[in-house]
Design a protein around this motif. Structure first.
Motif, PDB file in Angstrom:
ATOM      1  N   VAL B 564       0.844  -1.205   0.000  1.00  0.00           N
ATOM      2  CA  VAL B 564       0.000   0.000   0.000  1.00  0.00           C
ATOM      3  C   VAL B 564       0.873   1.247   0.000  1.00  0.00           C
ATOM      4  N   MET B 593      -4.892  -3.477  -0.230  1.00  0.00           N
ATOM      5  CA  MET B 593      -5.865  -3.224   0.840  1.00  0.00           C
ATOM      6  C   MET B 593      -6.804  -4.416   1.030  1.00  0.00           C
ATOM      7  N   ILE B 904     -11.331  -2.109   5.484  1.00  0.00           N
ATOM      8  CA  ILE B 904     -10.186  -1.940   4.573  1.00  0.00           C
ATOM      9  C   ILE B 904     -10.408  -2.807   3.342  1.00  0.00           C
ATOM     10  N   GLY B 908     -10.815  -1.453  -0.315  1.00  0.00           N
ATOM     11  CA  GLY B 908      -9.834  -1.968  -1.269  1.00  0.00           C
ATOM     12  C   GLY B 908     -10.493  -2.465  -2.541  1.00  0.00           C
TER      13      GLY B 908
END
Lengths: 134, 936
Positions: B564, B593, B904, B908
């Motif tokens: 990331v 992510m 997340i 993502g």
């Protein structure tokens, strides 16, 4: 060329690794006879729920224990302790796969796969006799 | 004869349209072959016209099926099975693709859409790519044809009337002209499975099928390249398509995860279920293929890998369909797919794809002829003898061997050593790792197929098993190899290292240029990202306890964070916000992510309901300590993980029963002198006011044991706890959907915080209390001899005495008729609180034959006693004891799981999707620029 050789060797080693662990780590399907001949060894046992026997689930005593009787594919009956809450619609199941081991005359299952008629797929055929009598 | 109320025309129209569509697809295929051979424009025009006819016919067929569902023509099997009147209209699309036939039409529909785009944009590649697409449409069309060729049934049509089904033909009711009115079954269909009545089911399948369908285009380009000898030129136009597949298939798979998480009670979004795996494997290979395509375009490397990955992706898509539809997964999947009769057709398609792909990829004319000849020979042997499986294994072995030969012979390696630190090398490694990851998943998922394939080799495998002592080999030889018992753990063991390599490459890959890089300069560029991610990793790993035994999680945590950070760094420092070319970086941030969210949310998912058991099963193995569910009595507030929960009752809305579960904060408490608690099975009284410590043992001095608990109402006492329920936090409504047709389904309810989710579902609830008109449950039979004791729930019963009613006085008291034989039982009853009662049920036999039931109800206990049988031979007599429903408090069994950082993952997904769309747009712009430059 050395690098490609190294990569090729690593890949071969991994592929062989997959095969060996895949086979040696496997559980195997068995009937009750085999499972009870080798207690404390993990097996998958396929069978049907004995609907004539009681399914004992007493959540007040233990919400994570269901006791029932299963008949394996050879027709052998055994008491099964399933360390889970009683699955929804257990009585309707057509066949069950137990994952667990034999111990002192009873089968102890940590996991159970259950198949219900037409739960996920269109297996239930259109049956005029059955549906008309509904 | 005409049938009243039937709509036979619609079905005939549907079938006709499907036949027209297949014939037109066949014509398109032949025309395009001729167009390629002769180079004449006339054939190409014919091909286009035929494909256009095919498109209209197929879309027409789909619309016809849709209309049948919409108008609820229950005389059709497909409509009856998948729709009904009670179902909300918004699920009508789900009905369309619930069944096999509908889903194949959906697949075919996407081919039509993509084919029309391809036809208009492929330019010089049109002829050959359209041959592949049209050929596949013929195969797909055959899946829903439903005709018999000799004795072989080809496909099954969704346009079949129920009375025309083979099992119904000739039955008396099919000759009644008014059967639709006379038979109540036809008034309403069976309807949609309640599991699928969910908005995800409206968007997940079409997305997934678009993903599946789109993989045909890179496949068609690769074949076109191989057939025309332009081994490399096909790659540039195929790149945007390959990334389109990556994007759509990826989103489709993740939507499946979101559906499972939100609506199914699997307890998570990914369970490594065979059906999930089957869709993941082609995604892994197409991701590899798309990346190596980019490398090849720039550096002219890894051509064989590009071809191989592109071709195998399409074969794997069909392999996935085969696994799902053929029924081979049988006992290994909770999805419990049963065979639907399309096994042979799936095998035919798979075989065709593999023969065509391998033949094309062999390139050398002699090798191709050798392969085709040997394949034809094996096919004949397979069909003529009963060694079918052995020939399949021989075929697979031969194909692999010849592919290796072709690789050595036709794709010679460059003499120069490739630089280690170059983008192309590490992308190639990444693609290989993706392939290996796919192979591992495929091997494990295909265990049932191993069993089938091993059958002819049982003898040698058995000897090998005896030699090596590996139990698995013996199981394989016997065809009894089962999946790993702890599937999730087994997959994680293998896939975490792969994920580690992939995320690491994703992190540093962009910082490498094509060609040789200076290692020192490269590390210098990365150093900032490395340091930043190391700092974040340490902070998180400590918080999440990803160290010690779980160091692997810690390592993966680092590479994910690194991926990331490094890609964001690349966006800022290298691309300086040039968004046009930022697609790859954005997509990589999104991918990392997803991995990060998956790692944290599953690695640290916490079953907070895991404390409910009061039953000691420690006599068994540790494995069986499986107390994942908690019991909640109505209106009780009990501690659960970091919360207090209470169950407040249920409400019914339509087919759903909602269970109201309140969550409370857990706050420290104090005890006052005289407070009573239960701990370690005993009752204690506080001897002073105090704030409890973390464990009862520490506080023991502050408590006095109650020696004689008889006077105390035990049931009202609470367990000792340093906490109590604080402020109300939120309320969840997990539900059970009632469906007599398919079985009831539990659906979770989830409280979402930015940092974690609390996922809650009802594992068990008494839906219908089986009580009679007087409010008593079905009785429990207790067999007692005089002096015996037994239990009903927590109540103890003892048979004290049996006596025959003799005196006139007694008989009058119990109102026994003249010819009755009456036996009185004297039963002592002791309830949970220690109260003692006595009941006197009678056994009455009229005229020496007919037992007369004479229930005795004990009101204080809410128990009904029935003396149901006397057995003089054993001396054990049967009493049926029933409890009143008001005796037992209502309760539910609940499971609650906390998923940290799952957001997340969802963010993502979106970032990855946006990134791939950006990258595709960039590639298309680039292609257009090159094309227009070429023209100038």
């Amino acid at each position: 060329m050395k690098k490609t050789h190294i990569i090729a060797i690593i890949i071969m080693a991994l592929a062989i690794g997959f095969m060996i662990t895949s086979v040696s780590d496997s559980s195997s399907y068995a009937d009750f006879e085999e499972a009870f001949d080798n207690p404390e060894k993990e097996y998958h046992v396929v069978g049907v729920l004995d609907k004539t026997a009681d399914i004992v689930y007493n959540p007040e005593v233990d919400p994570n224990l269901t006791v029932f009787t299963m008949i394996d594919n050879n027709g052998e009956k055994k008491t099964v302790n399933l360390y889970k809450s009683k699955p929804q619609d257990f009585e309707r199941s057509e066949s069950v796969v137990l994952i667990g081991q034999a111990h002192e005359g009873e089968f102890h299952a940590t996991e159970m796969l259950m198949k219900c008629p037409s739960k996920y797929k269109e297996e239930g055929k259109f049956d005029i006799e059955e549906t008309a009598s509904r | 004869m005409t049938y009243i109320g039937e709509h036979p025309f619609v079905g005939q129209l549907g079938d006709t349209l499907m036949i027209v569509s297949i014939v037109a697809a066949l014509l398109a295929m032949v025309s395009y072959i001729l167009a390629h051979r002769s180079g004449e424009d006339w054939y190409r025009k014919l091909g286009r016209a035929a494909f256009t006819v095919h498109s209209f016919a197929l879309v027409g067929g789909a619309v016809t099926l849709f209309c049948m569902l919409f108008n609820q023509y229950f005389e059709y099997d497909y409509v009856w099975k998948h729709a009904n009147k009670n179902m909300p209209l918004r699920y009508i699309f789900s009905c369309f693709w619930e069944g096999k036939e509908g889903s194949f039409i959906l697949w075919s529909f996407w081919h039509v859409v993509l084919g029309n785009v391809l036809m208009r944009t492929a330019k010089s590649w049109e002829n050959l790519t359209m041959v592949v697409l049209a050929a596949m449409q013929v195969f797909l069309g055959a899946m829903v044809l439903g005709v018999y060729i000799f004795d072989l049934k080809v496909g099954s049509s969704p346009f079949t009337l129920i009375r025309e089904l083979p099992e119904n033909v000739g039955l008396p009711w099919t000759t009644m002209p008014d059967y639709l009115e006379r038979i109540p079954t036809f008034q309403n269909g069976r309807g949609l499975n309640p599991l699928l009545q969910n908005y995800w089911m409206t968007i997940h399948p079409p997305t997934l099928f678009l993903g599946y369908a789109s993989t045909i285009i890179p496949f068609a380009f690769a074949l076109a390249g191989l057939w025309s000898g332009k081994l490399k030129e096909w790659i540039r136009p195929a790149i945007p398509w390959a990334f389109f597949s990556v994007s759509v298939l990826g989103i489709g798979i993740l939507m499946g995860g979101a559906w499972a998480y939100e609506a199914l009670s699997f307890g998570g979004f990914w369970a490594w279920d065979p059906v999930e795996n089957a869709s993941l494997i082609p995604w892994l290979t197409i991701v590899g293929a798309a990346h190596v395509m980019v490398v090849n375009k720039r550096k002219n490397k890894s051509l064989y890998t590009v071809l191989f990955l592109t071709l195998i992706t399409y074969a794997l898509v069909w392999y996935a369909s085969f696994l799902v539809h053929s029924g081979v997964l049988g006992d290994t999947s909770v999805h419990s797919f049963t065979g639907d009769g399309s096994m042979r057709q799936h095998l035919t398609i798979l075989l065709t794809i593999s023969v065509v792909s391998v033949t094309s990829l062999l390139i050398d004319r002699n090798l191709r002829l050798l392969f085709l000849g040997a394949s034809a020979f094996l096919l004949i042997v397979g069909l003529a003898t009963d060694h079918e499986i052995a020939t399949i294994v021989a075929y697979l072995g031969m194909a692999i061997a010849l592919l290796l030969v072709a690789y050595k012979k036709i794709f010679p390696k460059p003499d120069t050593e490739e630089p280690l630190w170059s983008r192309e090398f590490w992308i190639f490694i990444g693609a290989l790792v993706l392939l290996l990851s796919g192979v591992q998943i495929a091997l494990e998922t295909s265990k049932p197929i191993w069993n089938i394939l091993a059958e002819p080799f049982a003898q040698p495998l058995m000897s090998l098993a005896d030699l090596t002592g590996i139990d698995g080999l013996r199981a394989l030889a016997e065809g009894k190899l089962a999946p790993h018992s702890d599937r999730i753990q087994h997959f994680n063991k293998w896939q975490i290292p792969f994920a580690f390599i992939i995320t690491f490459i994703v992190g540093f890959g962009q910082f490498l240029r094509y060609g040789k890089n200076q290692f020192g300069a490269f590390v210098k560029k990365l150093s900032l990202s490395l340091l930043v991610s190391l700092a974040i990793t340490i902070a998180w790993a400590v918080k999440l306890e990803f160290y010690g035994k779980e160091y692997l999680y810690g390592v993966l945590l680092f590479t994910c964070i690194f991926a990331v950070v490094a890609n964001i760094d690349f966006l800022i420092r290298v691309l300086r916000g040039k968004w046009k070319v930022a697609g790859a970086s954005v997509a990589h941030v999104g991918f990392a992510m997803v991995m990060l969210g998956a790692l944290i949310s599953t690695g640290r998912s916490d079953k907070i309901s895991e404390n409910g058991s009061r039953f000691d099963i420690a006599s068994l193995n540790e494995d069986f300590k499986n107390n994942e569910d908690i019991l909640l009595f109505i209106e009780d507030t009990v501690p659960m993980g970091p919360y207090y929960v209470s169950y407040n009752g249920r409400s019914k809305e339509g087919v759903n029963v909602y269970y109201e579960v309140d969550y409370f904060e857990r706050v420290p408490r104090t005890y006052k002198m005289g407070d009573r608690v239960i701990s370690r099975g005993a009752i204690f009284t506080a001897n002073q006011d105090h704030t409890p410590g973390p464990d009862f043992i520490i506080d023991q001095a502050k408590w006095d044991l109650v020696e004689d608990p008889r006077e105390i109402d035990v049931e009202s006492l609470k367990r000792w706890s340093p906490y109590k329920a604080g402020e109300h936090l939120f309320t969840l409504h997990p539900r059970i959907q009632l469906n007599p047709e398919f079985g009831n389904v539990a659906e979770p309810s989830t409280k979402r915080y930015w940092s974690h989710d609390i996922y809650t579902h009802v594992r068990w609830a008494e839906l219908e209390v089986d009580s009679d008109a007087t409010g008593f449950r079905t009785g429990i039979e207790v067999k007692l001899a005089v002096g015996d004791t037994g239990f009903v729930g927590t109540t103890m019963v003892r048979l004290n005495e049996l006596s025959l009613l003799k005196t006139e006085e007694e008989r009058e008291k119990f109102m026994v008729a003249e010819n009755d034989l009456a036996v009185r039982a004297l039963i002592g009853v002791k309830d949970g609180k220690g109260n003692v009662y006595e009941v006197e049920p009678l056994y009455i036999l009229r005229d020496s034959v007919l037992p007369i039931p004479d229930p005795v109800i004990q009101d204080e206990l809410g128990l009904r006693f029935n003396f149901s049988e006397i057995d003089p031979s054993t001396g054990k007599h049967t009493f049926t004891i029933a409890e009143h429903v008001s005796n037992r408090k209502e309760f539910i069994v609940l499971q609650a799981i906390q998923f940290p950082m799952i957001n997340i993952l969802w963010i993502g997904c979106i970032v990855m999707f946006i990134g791939t769309v950006m990258a595709i747009a960039h590639r298309i712009r680039e292609s257009k620029r090159i094309a227009s430059n070429g023209r100038n």
